[in-house]
Design a protein around this motif. Sequence first.
Motif, PDB file in Angstrom:
ATOM      1  N   LEU A 226      24.033 -45.621  18.569  1.00  0.00           N
ATOM      2  CA  LEU A 226      23.279 -44.856  19.696  1.00  0.00           C
ATOM      3  C   LEU A 226      23.908 -45.218  20.962  1.00  0.00           C
ATOM      4  N   ASP A 227      24.240 -46.606  21.132  1.00  0.00           N
ATOM      5  CA  ASP A 227      24.920 -47.141  22.659  1.00  0.00           C
ATOM      6  C   ASP A 227      26.125 -46.344  22.745  1.00  0.00           C
ATOM      7  N   ALA A 228      26.827 -46.381  21.564  1.00  0.00           N
ATOM      8  CA  ALA A 228      28.160 -45.613  21.855  1.00  0.00           C
ATOM      9  C   ALA A 228      28.074 -44.124  22.214  1.00  0.00           C
ATOM     10  N   GLN A 229      26.943 -43.507  21.656  1.00  0.00           N
ATOM     11  CA  GLN A 229      26.684 -42.044  22.071  1.00  0.00           C
ATOM     12  C   GLN A 229      26.584 -41.849  23.705  1.00  0.00           C
ATOM     13  N   SER A 230      25.610 -42.744  24.055  1.00  0.00           N
ATOM     14  CA  SER A 230      24.983 -42.902  25.338  1.00  0.00           C
ATOM     15  C   SER A 230      26.049 -43.179  26.489  1.00  0.00           C
ATOM     16  N   ASN A 231      26.868 -44.310  26.078  1.00  0.00           N
ATOM     17  CA  ASN A 231      28.055 -44.677  27.047  1.00  0.00           C
ATOM     18  C   ASN A 231      29.273 -43.387  26.899  1.00  0.00           C
TER      19      ASN A 231
ATOM     20  N   ALA B 194      32.445 -30.929  23.247  1.00  0.00           N
ATOM     21  CA  ALA B 194      31.396 -31.811  23.746  1.00  0.00           C
ATOM     22  C   ALA B 194      29.992 -31.191  23.906  1.00  0.00           C
ATOM     23  N   ILE B 195      30.031 -29.991  24.037  1.00  0.00           N
ATOM     24  CA  ILE B 195      28.715 -29.237  24.339  1.00  0.00           C
ATOM     25  C   ILE B 195      27.654 -29.691  23.288  1.00  0.00           C
ATOM     26  N   PRO B 196      28.052 -29.068  21.969  1.00  0.00           N
ATOM     27  CA  PRO B 196      26.894 -29.037  21.080  1.00  0.00           C
ATOM     28  C   PRO B 196      26.294 -30.522  20.705  1.00  0.00           C
ATOM     29  N   PRO B 197      27.255 -31.658  20.958  1.00  0.00           N
ATOM     30  CA  PRO B 197      26.518 -33.140  20.719  1.00  0.00           C
ATOM     31  C   PRO B 197      26.020 -33.444  22.098  1.00  0.00           C
ATOM     32  N   LEU B 198      26.047 -33.027  23.021  1.00  0.00           N
ATOM     33  CA  LEU B 198      25.403 -33.103  24.419  1.00  0.00           C
ATOM     34  C   LEU B 198      23.960 -32.613  24.208  1.00  0.00           C
ATOM     35  N   VAL B 199      23.968 -31.218  23.571  1.00  0.00           N
ATOM     36  CA  VAL B 199      22.736 -30.676  23.453  1.00  0.00           C
ATOM     37  C   VAL B 199      21.894 -31.420  22.233  1.00  0.00           C
ATOM     38  N   GLU B 200      22.569 -31.946  21.384  1.00  0.00           N
ATOM     39  CA  GLU B 200      21.682 -32.789  20.468  1.00  0.00           C
ATOM     40  C   GLU B 200      21.060 -34.006  21.035  1.00  0.00           C
ATOM     41  N   MET B 201      21.783 -34.556  21.909  1.00  0.00           N
ATOM     42  CA  MET B 201      21.469 -35.665  22.582  1.00  0.00           C
ATOM     43  C   MET B 201      20.327 -35.604  23.349  1.00  0.00           C
ATOM     44  N   LEU B 202      19.844 -34.330  24.080  1.00  0.00           N
ATOM     45  CA  LEU B 202      18.700 -34.047  24.755  1.00  0.00           C
ATOM     46  C   LEU B 202      17.366 -34.352  23.941  1.00  0.00           C
TER      47      LEU B 202
ATOM     48  N   ASN C 166      17.827 -43.126  27.988  1.00  0.00           N
ATOM     49  CA  ASN C 166      18.807 -43.038  28.855  1.00  0.00           C
ATOM     50  C   ASN C 166      20.167 -42.347  28.335  1.00  0.00           C
ATOM     51  N   ALA C 167      20.089 -41.943  26.790  1.00  0.00           N
ATOM     52  CA  ALA C 167      20.978 -41.034  26.306  1.00  0.00           C
ATOM     53  C   ALA C 167      20.445 -39.504  26.834  1.00  0.00           C
ATOM     54  N   GLN C 168      19.253 -39.398  26.556  1.00  0.00           N
ATOM     55  CA  GLN C 168      18.644 -37.936  27.225  1.00  0.00           C
ATOM     56  C   GLN C 168      19.060 -37.815  28.682  1.00  0.00           C
ATOM     57  N   GLU C 169      19.014 -38.636  29.445  1.00  0.00           N
ATOM     58  CA  GLU C 169      19.248 -38.552  30.917  1.00  0.00           C
ATOM     59  C   GLU C 169      20.704 -38.216  31.000  1.00  0.00           C
ATOM     60  N   HIS C 170      21.690 -39.097  30.406  1.00  0.00           N
ATOM     61  CA  HIS C 170      23.055 -38.918  30.387  1.00  0.00           C
ATOM     62  C   HIS C 170      23.537 -37.402  30.139  1.00  0.00           C
ATOM     63  N   ALA C 171      22.872 -37.107  28.922  1.00  0.00           N
ATOM     64  CA  ALA C 171      23.179 -36.037  28.493  1.00  0.00           C
ATOM     65  C   ALA C 171      22.721 -34.694  29.189  1.00  0.00           C
ATOM     66  N   ALA C 172      21.701 -34.674  29.859  1.00  0.00           N
ATOM     67  CA  ALA C 172      21.246 -33.720  30.726  1.00  0.00           C
ATOM     68  C   ALA C 172      22.029 -33.611  31.966  1.00  0.00           C
TER      69      ALA C 172
ATOM     70  N   ALA D 162      12.004 -29.015  26.944  1.00  0.00           N
ATOM     71  CA  ALA D 162      11.210 -30.063  26.405  1.00  0.00           C
ATOM     72  C   ALA D 162      11.370 -31.423  27.144  1.00  0.00           C
ATOM     73  N   LEU D 163      12.645 -31.703  27.765  1.00  0.00           N
ATOM     74  CA  LEU D 163      12.639 -32.880  28.530  1.00  0.00           C
ATOM     75  C   LEU D 163      11.999 -32.913  30.062  1.00  0.00           C
ATOM     76  N   LEU D 164      11.885 -31.556  30.242  1.00  0.00           N
ATOM     77  CA  LEU D 164      10.790 -31.375  31.664  1.00  0.00           C
ATOM     78  C   LEU D 164       9.623 -31.811  31.561  1.00  0.00           C
ATOM     79  N   GLU D 165       9.185 -31.951  29.779  1.00  0.00           N
ATOM     80  CA  GLU D 165       7.836 -32.188  29.678  1.00  0.00           C
ATOM     81  C   GLU D 165       7.753 -33.583  29.411  1.00  0.00           C
ATOM     82  N   THR D 166       8.632 -34.032  28.862  1.00  0.00           N
ATOM     83  CA  THR D 166       8.523 -35.573  28.061  1.00  0.00           C
ATOM     84  C   THR D 166       9.602 -36.664  28.963  1.00  0.00           C
ATOM     85  N   GLY D 167      10.293 -36.270  29.528  1.00  0.00           N
ATOM     86  CA  GLY D 167      11.354 -37.034  29.960  1.00  0.00           C
ATOM     87  C   GLY D 167      10.582 -37.922  31.029  1.00  0.00           C
TER      88      GLY D 167
END
Length: 268
Positions: free
Chosen positions: A23-28, A52-60, A66-72, A99-104
């Motif tokens: 997970l850290d590798a993903q976020s970094n 890169a786009i599909p995995p970034l969308v998954e990370m949301l 941290n990962a959510q914020e970097h992906a967004a 969903a991130l607008l509500e939970t992030g």
Amino acid sequence: GVMTITAGGAIPPLASLLSSENLDAQSNAAAALLNLALGSPQNKVAMVESGAIPPLVEMLSHHSANAQEHAAAALWNLASSAKNRTAITQAKAIPPLVALLETGGDAARTKAAGALQTLCKNNIDNKIAVAQAGAIPPLVQMLAQGSPLAKETAAGAIQSLATIPANREWIAGEGGLEPLIELLQSNSVVAQRSAAAALGNLAANGEICREVVTGGALTRMVELYLQPEGEAREQACGALQVIATSDGCRHYRAVVSAGGESALQPPS
């Protein structure tokens, strides 16, 4: 420098790290790609081509904030090109961004609002899809209670959504007018511009126009319009023109008596 890294072909391996089990590798990797995307159109193209786009969308939808914020943030940045906007929408990014607008946290919500606003640029289908996915209630909440930057990006997203007639009633019904009117006095020029333009878009609806006027928008709007070097003048002028002519022109006199008459004159 940024270019040397790309020359070494770092983007494909970074893009594949987005799907790592670690997970850290993903976020970094998302953070590194964001840095490479900033200000480099070539790098943005390379990222999209590297998948890169599909995995970034998954990370949301990741459990790491941290990962959510970097992906967004990365998607917001990549969305600056029309071709990428199509790819991001096709990767079904809109529901998880909403969903991130509500939970992030505040930072993730700000980045998600920025990404949604950018996806809506000149795109009627996306403006409808973003509203249908439920973006309006959390955006209005951000307008009222977010940090200054969250308010600014939420106002930009609301401005864009408010060009669609059905969205106008929804925004007003959620209580969006009052925080927008307050933002006309923000310390941020960007927030002032977005709020003035949003209120202009909303006031095209006659009933909402009445609420904008009774909500006290006119004095603040005229103040913005009369600032000699004001950076929100153009948006305030446009909004005053809409308010004066919407709702059967019944607020024309109110605009004039608030001091906005010159906004209604054709340029000499």
